[in-house]
Design a protein around this motif. Structure first.
Motif, mmCIF file in Angstrom:
data_model
loop_
_atom_site.group_PDB
_atom_site.id
_atom_site.type_symbol
_atom_site.label_atom_id
_atom_site.label_comp_id
_atom_site.label_asym_id
_atom_site.label_seq_id
_atom_site.Cartn_x
_atom_site.Cartn_y
_atom_site.Cartn_z
ATOM 1 N N CYS A 25 10.529 0.750 11.567
ATOM 2 C CA CYS A 25 9.842 1.906 10.992
ATOM 3 C C CYS A 25 9.162 1.601 9.656
ATOM 4 C CB CYS A 25 10.817 3.072 10.838
ATOM 5 S SG CYS A 25 12.272 2.697 9.840
ATOM 6 N N ARG A 26 9.235 0.353 9.196
ATOM 7 C CA ARG A 26 8.587 -0.007 7.938
ATOM 8 C C ARG A 26 7.069 0.135 8.042
ATOM 9 N NH1 ARG A 26 10.159 -4.296 4.274
ATOM 10 N NH2 ARG A 26 8.297 -5.309 5.050
ATOM 11 N N TYR A 27 6.400 0.074 6.917
ATOM 12 C CA TYR A 27 4.946 0.195 6.894
ATOM 13 C C TYR A 27 4.274 -0.830 7.812
ATOM 14 C CZ TYR A 27 4.566 -4.018 4.069
ATOM 15 O OH TYR A 27 4.615 -5.312 3.648
ATOM 16 N N ASP A 28 4.871 -2.017 7.947
ATOM 17 C CA ASP A 28 4.289 -3.082 8.765
ATOM 18 C C ASP A 28 4.760 -3.043 10.219
ATOM 19 O OD1 ASP A 28 6.901 -3.933 8.412
ATOM 20 O OD2 ASP A 28 6.370 -5.781 7.359
ATOM 21 N N GLY B 74 8.485 12.223 6.691
ATOM 22 C CA GLY B 74 7.383 12.885 5.988
ATOM 23 C C GLY B 74 6.097 12.929 6.789
ATOM 24 N N GLY B 75 6.137 12.401 8.018
ATOM 25 C CA GLY B 75 4.971 12.482 8.896
ATOM 26 C C GLY B 75 4.069 11.259 8.911
ATOM 27 N N LEU B 76 4.468 10.189 8.240
ATOM 28 C CA LEU B 76 3.631 8.989 8.225
ATOM 29 C C LEU B 76 3.850 8.170 9.499
ATOM 30 C CD1 LEU B 76 4.068 7.964 4.491
ATOM 31 C CD2 LEU B 76 2.088 9.066 5.546
ATOM 32 N N PRO B 77 2.783 7.544 10.005
ATOM 33 C CA PRO B 77 2.904 6.736 11.228
ATOM 34 C C PRO B 77 3.495 5.362 10.942
ATOM 35 C CG PRO B 77 0.666 6.601 10.402
ATOM 36 C CD PRO B 77 1.409 7.571 9.502
ATOM 37 N N THR B 78 3.885 4.691 12.009
ATOM 38 C CA THR B 78 4.323 3.296 11.942
ATOM 39 C C THR B 78 3.470 2.521 12.937
ATOM 40 O OG1 THR B 78 6.573 3.991 11.451
ATOM 41 C CG2 THR B 78 6.281 1.744 12.200
ATOM 42 N N PRO B 79 2.785 1.474 12.506
ATOM 43 C CA PRO B 79 2.642 1.001 11.127
ATOM 44 C C PRO B 79 1.722 1.911 10.320
ATOM 45 C CG PRO B 79 1.277 -0.331 12.571
ATOM 46 C CD PRO B 79 2.035 0.642 13.455
ATOM 47 N N ARG B 80 1.651 1.626 9.011
ATOM 48 C CA ARG B 80 0.820 2.400 8.086
ATOM 49 C C ARG B 80 0.424 1.489 6.930
ATOM 50 N NH1 ARG B 80 5.863 4.055 8.448
ATOM 51 N NH2 ARG B 80 7.299 3.531 6.780
ATOM 52 N N PRO B 81 -0.625 1.838 6.211
ATOM 53 C CA PRO B 81 -0.984 1.014 5.052
ATOM 54 C C PRO B 81 0.149 1.029 4.021
ATOM 55 C CG PRO B 81 -2.785 2.505 5.626
ATOM 56 C CD PRO B 81 -1.586 2.924 6.441
ATOM 57 N N PRO B 82 0.405 -0.110 3.373
ATOM 58 C CA PRO B 82 1.453 -0.141 2.353
ATOM 59 C C PRO B 82 1.119 0.800 1.197
ATOM 60 C CG PRO B 82 0.191 -2.182 2.309
ATOM 61 C CD PRO B 82 -0.276 -1.397 3.493
#
Length: 156
Positions: A14-17, A44-52
């Motif tokens: 689930c990390r940003y990368d 909080g609704g952020l996708p995986t992956p996502r920009p750091p």
């Protein structure tokens, strides 16, 4: 005893990368205590992956310059709610993260540098009297004296 734990430390990608960072000490802790897994960024609704993201002047900004503070604050509130619902008084969180970092976080320049500070979730948990430890400080979390969990045999 129940511990709130960063999901990435338990092997969840689930990390940003899109990766995880399984922690052997956390796996050992799972033999002695109940672990409540959370990823505040995903909550909080952020996708995986996502920009750091890093904290810049008190705001959480991604590497493209987009302000993600609201998502981080929402995820922190959700993590706090889960901690309270489960009676967690200690959290083991991913070090250096803009969400989970405790004591040291990335410097906001996206250059790998570090500064003193707390991530959004770590800070909120601390403000609500939940002790926060990074994975390298797990022994300081008072787990040394815990005995292995015993599981009662099922009747039937």
């Amino acid at each position: 005893m129940k511990f709130l734990v960063s999901a990435c430390l338990l092997g969840k990608p689930c990390r940003y990368d899109g990766k995880s960072v399984p922690c052997e000490a956390v796996k050992e802790l799972a033999k002695k205590a109940e672990l409540i897994s959370v990823c505040p960024e995903v909550l909080g609704g952020l996708p995986t992956p996502r920009p750091p993201c890093e904290i810049v002047n008190g705001r959480v900004i991604d590497c493209n310059g987009t302000d993600k503070t609201d998502a981080y604050q929402c995820g922190a509130q959700e993590a706090l709610k889960i901690a309270k619902e489960n009676g967690c008084t200690i959290a083991i969180l991913k070090e250096k993260s803009p969400s989970c970092g405790c004591g040291i976080i990335h410097n906001g320049k996206f250059d790998g540098g570090l500064v003193s500070g707390n991530g959004v979730t770590a800070q909120l948990l601390l403000e609500n009297e939940i002790a926060v430890y990074g994975e390298s400080r797990i022994k300081e979390a008072g787990v040394a004296g815990l005995k292995s969990k015993t599981i009662a045999p099922q009747k039937g």
